[in-house]
Design a protein around this motif. Structure first.
Motif, short mmCIF file in Angstrom:
data_model
loop_
_atom_site.label_atom_id
_atom_site.label_comp_id
_atom_site.label_asym_id
_atom_site.label_seq_id
_atom_site.Cartn_x
_atom_site.Cartn_y
_atom_site.Cartn_z
N ALA A 20 0.84 -1.20 0.00
CA ALA A 20 0.00 0.00 0.00
C ALA A 20 0.88 1.25 0.00
N THR A 21 0.45 2.27 -0.74
CA THR A 21 1.26 3.50 -0.82
C THR A 21 1.30 4.21 0.53
N VAL A 22 0.12 4.32 1.12
CA VAL A 22 0.06 4.98 2.43
C VAL A 22 -0.54 3.99 3.44
N ILE A 23 0.07 3.92 4.60
CA ILE A 23 -0.51 3.03 5.60
C ILE A 23 -1.40 3.84 6.53
N ASP A 24 -2.69 3.68 6.34
CA ASP A 24 -3.63 4.39 7.21
C ASP A 24 -4.44 3.35 8.00
N GLU A 25 -5.38 3.87 8.74
CA GLU A 25 -6.23 3.01 9.58
C GLU A 25 -6.85 1.87 8.77
N LYS A 26 -7.30 2.21 7.57
CA LYS A 26 -8.01 1.22 6.76
C LYS A 26 -7.06 0.07 6.37
N VAL A 27 -5.87 0.43 5.94
CA VAL A 27 -4.90 -0.58 5.52
C VAL A 27 -4.52 -1.47 6.72
N LEU A 28 -4.29 -0.82 7.85
CA LEU A 28 -3.92 -1.59 9.05
C LEU A 28 -5.05 -2.54 9.45
N ASN A 29 -6.28 -2.04 9.43
CA ASN A 29 -7.42 -2.89 9.80
C ASN A 29 -7.56 -4.08 8.86
N GLU A 30 -7.37 -3.82 7.57
CA GLU A 30 -7.49 -4.92 6.61
C GLU A 30 -6.45 -5.99 6.92
N CYS A 31 -5.24 -5.52 7.19
CA CYS A 31 -4.14 -6.44 7.49
C CYS A 31 -4.46 -7.26 8.74
N LEU A 32 -4.91 -6.57 9.80
CA LEU A 32 -5.22 -7.27 11.05
C LEU A 32 -6.40 -8.22 10.89
N ILE A 59 -0.45 -0.63 20.44
CA ILE A 59 0.98 -0.36 20.19
C ILE A 59 1.15 0.52 18.96
N VAL A 60 0.40 0.17 17.91
CA VAL A 60 0.55 0.90 16.65
C VAL A 60 -0.50 2.00 16.59
N ASN A 61 -0.20 3.10 17.21
CA ASN A 61 -1.14 4.20 17.14
C ASN A 61 -0.74 5.11 15.98
N LEU A 62 -1.40 4.94 14.85
CA LEU A 62 -0.95 5.61 13.61
C LEU A 62 -0.91 7.13 13.75
N ASP A 63 -1.87 7.69 14.52
CA ASP A 63 -1.92 9.15 14.64
C ASP A 63 -0.68 9.69 15.36
N ASP A 64 -0.21 8.90 16.33
CA ASP A 64 0.93 9.37 17.13
C ASP A 64 2.27 9.13 16.47
N LEU A 65 2.28 8.30 15.44
CA LEU A 65 3.55 8.00 14.80
C LEU A 65 3.96 9.16 13.90
N ALA A 66 4.99 9.86 14.29
CA ALA A 66 5.42 11.02 13.52
C ALA A 66 5.88 10.57 12.13
N ALA A 67 5.83 11.50 11.19
CA ALA A 67 6.31 11.19 9.84
C ALA A 67 7.77 10.74 9.95
N GLY A 68 8.16 9.87 9.09
CA GLY A 68 9.55 9.42 9.15
C GLY A 68 9.66 8.07 9.83
N HIS A 69 8.71 7.78 10.71
CA HIS A 69 8.72 6.46 11.32
C HIS A 69 8.38 5.42 10.27
N ASN A 70 9.06 4.32 10.33
CA ASN A 70 8.73 3.26 9.39
C ASN A 70 7.56 2.45 9.94
N LYS A 71 6.36 2.85 9.48
CA LYS A 71 5.15 2.23 10.04
C LYS A 71 5.10 0.73 9.76
N ARG A 72 5.55 0.36 8.56
CA ARG A 72 5.51 -1.06 8.21
C ARG A 72 6.32 -1.88 9.22
N LYS A 73 7.52 -1.38 9.46
CA LYS A 73 8.41 -2.10 10.40
C LYS A 73 7.77 -2.20 11.79
#
Ligand code: GDP
Length: 296
Positions: A20-32, A59-73
Motif C-alpha cells: 500500500a502506498t500509504v498506511i492508514d487506519e483502513k490498511v492496518l485494519n485490513e491487514c489485522l 501499540i501501533v497508534n498511527l496518529d501518534d507515529l510522527a512522519a519518518g517512522h517506518n510504520k511497516r516495520k
C-alpha cells in the motif's frame, strides 16, 4: 488451516500492507482482519485472537507515529511480538538438573502420543549423558506396558511396570522408589490417557501426582486437536500441576493453533515438539525461531 498455510496467510497480509502506498487506519485494519481470520481458521481460541488485535492497535497508534517512522516495520514488529507472547507464558518451566533425581510425570489423552513422547524425552536426555528411566503407570489400557517396554528396550532405557498390578498409584510409587535407589536422574512416569469415565481419569492423575510428587508435569497434546486444546489442557491442569507442554505430530497436518491455546490454558511453555514416529524425531521448541519461520 495447517501451520504452513497459517504462515503463508500472515505473510501475505503483511505483504499486502507493505504494497500500500500509504498506511492508514483502513490498511492496518485490513491487514489485522486478514491475520485474525487466518488465526481463527487455525483453531486459535477466539479470545486470544481478539486480545492480540487489541494489543497491536494499542501499540501501533498511527496518529501518534510522527512522519519518518517506518510504520511497516513497527506493525510487523508488533505482530511478531504478539505471536511470540501468545506462545510464551513469561516464565520458564522447571528444568531437571543432570545428576540430581527428578520425577517427570506425563499426562494427556490416549492417542496424543504420550507413550512415544516419554521415550523420546528419555532418549533425548540419555544422549546428553543423563540416566533416565521409564515407569508405566497406565494400568487401564491393555498393552500399555508392552508398548513402553518395547520402546524402552529399543532405546536401552530401564523401565518399570507390571502385568498384574491394577493400582497405577502403587506402580508409580514403586517405580519411582526403585529408580531413585538406582541413582537415575530422570524418572519419567507415563500415565493413563483414558478411563471409563473422564472424571475418573482426572482423579487418577491427581492421585498419581500426589503420591509421586513430580518435579514437573508435562501435558502432551496432538497438534491437530484444534479448538478442543484449551479445555483439554485446562482439565489436566486442574488435576495435576502442569508445568510444560509437548506438542506432537507437528509433521502431520498440524493446525498449530491448539498449541497456542494449550499455552494459554496451562500458562506453561511448549518445551519440545514431536515431528515423527521415530525416537529421534523430537525437537527443542524455541518461540522466536518458530514464529520467524511461521512468518516466512
Ligand atoms: P498415547 O496413547 O498417547 O500413549 O499415544 P502413542 O504414544 O501410542 O502414539 C499414538 C500414535 O501416534 C502412534 O502411532 C505413534 O507412533 C504416533 N505418534 C506419536 N508422536 C508422533 C509424532 O510426533 N509424529 C507422528 N507422525 N506420529 C506420532
Amino acid at each position: 488451516m495447517v501451520l504452513a498455510e497459517l504462515g503463508g496467510s500472515i505473510s501475505r497480509a503483511l505483504q499486502q500492507m507493505s504494497n500500500a502506498t500509504v498506511i492508514d487506519e483502513k490498511v492496518l485494519n485490513e491487514c489485522l482482519n486478514e491475520i485474525t481470520r487466518a488465526l481463527l481458521q487455525s483453531d486459535v481460541q477466539f479470545k486470544l485472537v481478539r486480545d492480540m488485535q487489541t494489543n497491536i492497535k494499542k501499540i501501533v497508534n498511527l496518529d501518534d507515529l510522527a512522519a519518518g517512522h517506518n510504520k511497516r516495520k513497527i506493525i510487523q514488529h508488533a505482530i511478531f511480538n504478539e505471536l511470540c507472547k501468545m506462545l510464551d507464558p513469561g516464565k520458564p518451566s522447571f528444568t531437571p538438573k543432570k545428576g540430581k533425581p527428578s520425577v517427570v510425570m506425563f499426562v494427556g489423552l490416549q492417542g496424543s502420543g504420550k507413550t512415544t513422547t516419554c521415550t523420546k524425552y528419555a532418549y533425548y536426555h540419555q544422549k546428553k549423558g543423563w540416566k533416565p528411566a521409564l515407569v508405566c503407570a497406565d494400568t487401564f489400557r491393555a498393552g500399555a506396558f508392552d508398548q513402553l517396554k518395547q520402546n524402552a528396550t529399543k532405546a536401552k532405557i530401564p523401565f518399570y511396570g507390571s502385568y498384574m498390578e491394577s493400582d497405577p498409584v502403587k506402580i508409580a510409587v514403586e517405580g519411582v522408589e526403585t529408580f531413585k535407589k538406582e541413582n537415575c536422574d530422570l524418572i519419567i512416569v507415563d500415565t493413563s490417557g483414558r478411563h471409563k469415565q473422564e472424571a475418573a481419569l482426572f482423579e487418577e492423575m491427581r492421585q498419581v501426582a500426589e503420591a509421586t510428587k513430580p518435579d514437573l508435569v508435562i501435558f502432551v497434546m496432538d497438534s491437530s486437536i484444534g479448538q478442543a486444546a484449551f479445555d483439554q489442557a485446562q482439565a489436566f491442569k486442574q488435576s495435576a500441576a502442569v508445568g510444560a507442554v509437548i506438542v506432537t505430530k507437528m509433521d502431520g497436518h498440524a493446525k498449530g493453533g491448539g498449541a497456542l491455546s494449550a499455552v494459554a490454558a496451562t500458562k506453561s511453555p511448549v518445551i519440545f515438539i514431536g515431528t515423527g514416529e521415530h525416537m529421534d524425531e523430537f525437537e527443542v521448541f524455541d518461540v522466536k525461531p518458530f514464529v520467524s519461520r511461521l512468518l516466512g
